[in-house]
Design an enzyme around this catalytic site. Structure first.
Site, PDB file in Angstrom:
ATOM      1  N   TYR A  63      -6.181  -2.255  64.559  1.00 38.02           N
ATOM      2  CA  TYR A  63      -5.227  -2.480  63.429  1.00 38.02           C
ATOM      3  C   TYR A  63      -4.249  -1.227  63.143  1.00 38.02           C
ATOM      4  O   TYR A  63      -4.831  -0.109  63.183  1.00 38.02           O
ATOM      5  CB  TYR A  63      -5.463  -3.300  61.908  1.00 38.02           C
ATOM      6  CG  TYR A  63      -6.394  -1.952  61.199  1.00 38.02           C
ATOM      7  CD1 TYR A  63      -5.916  -1.542  60.445  1.00 38.02           C
ATOM      8  CD2 TYR A  63      -7.940  -1.872  61.399  1.00 38.02           C
ATOM      9  CE1 TYR A  63      -6.665  -0.291  59.415  1.00 38.02           C
ATOM     10  CE2 TYR A  63      -8.534  -1.077  60.693  1.00 38.02           C
ATOM     11  CZ  TYR A  63      -7.791  -0.190  59.584  1.00 38.02           C
ATOM     12  OH  TYR A  63      -8.373   0.724  59.035  1.00 38.02           O
ATOM     13  N   PHE A  73      -0.482   4.019  56.120  1.00 38.57           N
ATOM     14  CA  PHE A  73      -1.593   4.343  55.602  1.00 38.57           C
ATOM     15  C   PHE A  73      -2.913   4.349  56.152  1.00 38.57           C
ATOM     16  O   PHE A  73      -3.659   4.894  55.503  1.00 38.57           O
ATOM     17  CB  PHE A  73      -1.295   3.840  54.098  1.00 38.57           C
ATOM     18  CG  PHE A  73      -1.588   2.169  54.338  1.00 38.57           C
ATOM     19  CD1 PHE A  73      -2.643   1.656  54.451  1.00 38.57           C
ATOM     20  CD2 PHE A  73      -0.413   1.441  54.364  1.00 38.57           C
ATOM     21  CE1 PHE A  73      -2.802   0.341  54.474  1.00 38.57           C
ATOM     22  CE2 PHE A  73      -0.534  -0.026  54.423  1.00 38.57           C
ATOM     23  CZ  PHE A  73      -2.051  -0.679  54.605  1.00 38.57           C
ATOM     24  N   ASP A  74      -2.884   3.496  57.036  1.00 38.10           N
ATOM     25  CA  ASP A  74      -4.394   3.541  57.775  1.00 38.10           C
ATOM     26  C   ASP A  74      -4.105   2.973  59.274  1.00 38.10           C
ATOM     27  O   ASP A  74      -3.365   2.231  59.461  1.00 38.10           O
ATOM     28  CB  ASP A  74      -5.147   2.589  57.154  1.00 38.10           C
ATOM     29  CG  ASP A  74      -6.619   2.557  57.538  1.00 38.10           C
ATOM     30  OD1 ASP A  74      -7.027   3.635  58.188  1.00 38.10           O
ATOM     31  OD2 ASP A  74      -7.467   1.951  56.945  1.00 38.10           O
ATOM     32  N   ILE A  93      -9.481  -7.337  52.457  1.00 41.86           N
ATOM     33  CA  ILE A  93      -8.596  -8.154  51.429  1.00 41.86           C
ATOM     34  C   ILE A  93      -8.346  -9.355  51.955  1.00 41.86           C
ATOM     35  O   ILE A  93      -8.650  -9.815  52.883  1.00 41.86           O
ATOM     36  CB  ILE A  93      -7.041  -7.291  51.618  1.00 41.86           C
ATOM     37  CG1 ILE A  93      -6.671  -7.352  52.984  1.00 41.86           C
ATOM     38  CG2 ILE A  93      -7.264  -5.841  51.081  1.00 41.86           C
ATOM     39  CD1 ILE A  93      -5.220  -6.589  53.167  1.00 41.86           C
ATOM     40  N   TYR A 119      -3.874  -5.363  47.839  1.00 33.40           N
ATOM     41  CA  TYR A 119      -4.858  -4.506  46.537  1.00 33.40           C
ATOM     42  C   TYR A 119      -4.381  -4.751  45.365  1.00 33.40           C
ATOM     43  O   TYR A 119      -4.512  -4.017  44.489  1.00 33.40           O
ATOM     44  CB  TYR A 119      -4.599  -3.194  47.059  1.00 33.40           C
ATOM     45  CG  TYR A 119      -5.237  -2.726  48.236  1.00 33.40           C
ATOM     46  CD1 TYR A 119      -6.944  -2.307  48.195  1.00 33.40           C
ATOM     47  CD2 TYR A 119      -4.725  -2.793  49.661  1.00 33.40           C
ATOM     48  CE1 TYR A 119      -7.489  -2.261  49.482  1.00 33.40           C
ATOM     49  CE2 TYR A 119      -5.491  -2.361  50.737  1.00 33.40           C
ATOM     50  CZ  TYR A 119      -6.938  -2.037  50.933  1.00 33.40           C
ATOM     51  OH  TYR A 119      -7.445  -1.791  52.137  1.00 33.40           O
ATOM     52  N   PHE A 136       0.358  -5.489  58.327  1.00 33.73           N
ATOM     53  CA  PHE A 136      -0.676  -5.128  59.421  1.00 33.73           C
ATOM     54  C   PHE A 136      -0.333  -5.560  60.627  1.00 33.73           C
ATOM     55  O   PHE A 136      -0.274  -6.619  60.919  1.00 33.73           O
ATOM     56  CB  PHE A 136      -1.953  -5.325  59.100  1.00 33.73           C
ATOM     57  CG  PHE A 136      -2.597  -5.028  57.528  1.00 33.73           C
ATOM     58  CD1 PHE A 136      -3.162  -3.801  57.502  1.00 33.73           C
ATOM     59  CD2 PHE A 136      -2.088  -5.578  56.512  1.00 33.73           C
ATOM     60  CE1 PHE A 136      -3.617  -3.190  56.106  1.00 33.73           C
ATOM     61  CE2 PHE A 136      -2.530  -5.082  55.211  1.00 33.73           C
ATOM     62  CZ  PHE A 136      -3.261  -3.973  55.169  1.00 33.73           C
TER      63      PHE A 136
END
Length: 421
Positions: A63, A73-74, A93, A119, A136
């Protein structure tokens, strides 16, 4: 940039004959998976097949997560490692539990998750601000199906390799299985919660010793006579050649290994072969040794010309009545014992089976029989090893069930004995 087309997933399906729904995966079309706009999916690349993971399955993904302004962010891809989690258990999530559950193996999709599916109001400082909608890019690499077979946590099955076909073994079927079992401590709730964030390790990976295993060539038994109740329960959910890991509580492992309180038995378990057993008529059983190739389900019927490779022996296997030979005969013409013919009429071309006839009336060979003539009258039963080489169906007749055919043949024999026909 044009607004994407949003197709909501139907919540209440109209199943009438006139209803039409398009469930085909479409690249570039955004779907509202949650029904409230909280989780939307756009397929970037179609996946394989039709199966999707279910709650409790262990899924593996790649992902990349970004904010709506494109800030990353990731990313598992940047780390160079897949991400694995248990689906539908709140380990990730909410948007992921909803979105990944709709994906097929190999599918690449964009998930747009509103804050209440991500979140929430708090965000995840410092990278994710409060009330943030996230997107995502997710690729579903694979998943392992994890099932609570007994519903009480006594037998947990994780599929390692999918089996073949669609049939599951029945209680009377004979199976060949290989297994290797190890004891492992049952985790405490705290240990289970800590382990959920890590890639799980098997008992073999932990180096725990083997406490029980199958003999060379595999263990052979009827499903209903499995060495432990956990094996029997798992087998009823498996397909031929399926490989799985079983986690058994002590009461479900009894008979294979003694499991102390507070431990479980982890079993690497493979269904190597299934020999399906059916009963064409009372006193006649057929155990399939080799399934035919192809998808033809045609079988002989009355008047068919059939060619067999056949041998026969006593029930205990100590006496061979007839060595293997090839014979050709016409069914319903009293050319072989009745029990043999009833079983042959349930076979497909190239099928091989062991046919056991225990009813003396069905085991008796008619005068001039091309097979079974060497069986003594007091044999008490006989076992035939039969391969149906080929058959040619005659013109179709009205078909009776097997018990009706038995009665009809007996009436004909009685009438002939009385000289009436």
């Amino acid at each position: 940039m044009a607004e994407p087309v949003i197709e909501p997933v139907p919540q209440d399906l109209d199943m009438s004959d006139d209803a039409e729904y398009d469930f085909e995966d479409k690249v570039g079309v955004e779907k509202d998976l949650s029904g409230d706009g909280g989780c939307r999916k756009t397929i970037l690349r179609k996946g394989e097949g039709w199966q999707v993971p279910e709650a409790g399955d262990e899924v593996t993904v790649h992902y990349v997560g970004t904010l709506l302004d494109g800030t990353k962010f990731d990313s598992s891809r940047d780390r160079g490692d897949y991400f694995t989690f248990v689906l539908g258990q709140g380990k990730v999530i909410k948007g992921w539990d909803v979105g990944v559950a709709s994906m097929k193996k190999g599918e690449l999709a964009n998930l747009l998750c509103r804050a209440d599916y991500a979140y929430g109001a708090a965000g995840s400082p410092p990278t994710i601000p409060p009330d943030a909608t996230l997107q995502f890019e997710v690729e579903l690499i694979s998943w392992k199906s994890v099932k609570d077979i007994t519903g009480d946590g006594g037998v947990i099955k994780t599929i390692v390799s999918e089996g073949q076909g669609w049939q599951n073994p029945k209680p009377a079927d004979e199976v060949v299985v290989t297994y290797s079992a190890r004891l492992r401590p049952s985790p405490s709730p705290e240990e289970a919660a800590a382990a959920a964030a890590k890639k799980p390790q098997s008992a073999a990976e932990l180096g725990l010793p083997v406490v029980a295993s199958s003999p060379e060539g595999g263990a052979v038994f009827e499903v209903s006579q499995a060495p432990c109740s956990g094996f029997a329960a798992a087998l009823k959910s498996m397909k031929n050649h399926e490989k799985a890991v079983l986690l058994l509580k002590p009461e479900y492992a009894a008979g294979v290994a003694e499991v102390p309180e507070g431990q479980q038995l982890e079993v690497e378990f493979t269904l190597a072969e299934v020999h399906r057993v059916d009963t064409p008529a009372a006193g006649v059983t057929k155990k399939i040794l080799a399934e035919p190739q192809g998808n033809s389900y045609m079988k002989p019927s009355d008047g068919s010309t059939v060619t067999l490779a056949v041998s026969c022996r006593s029930l205990d296997g100590d006496t061979v009545y007839e060595e293997e030979k090839e014979v050709t005969f016409v069914t319903d013409e009293e050319q072989v014992p009745e029990g043999l013919e009833l079983a042959v009429n349930s076979m497909r071309a190239e099928e091989r089976a062991l046919i056991t006839v225990t009813d003396p009336a069905l085991a008796a060979a008619p005068e001039g029989a091309v097979a079974g003539a060497g069986v003594p009258a007091d044999a008490g039963g006989v076992v035939y090893d039969v391969t149906l080489r080929s058959f040619q169906k005659a013109k179709e007749k009205w078909e009776m069930n097997n018990q009706e055919k038995v009665m009809r043949r007996r009436v004909i024999l009685l009438l002939r004995w009385l000289g009436a026909v």
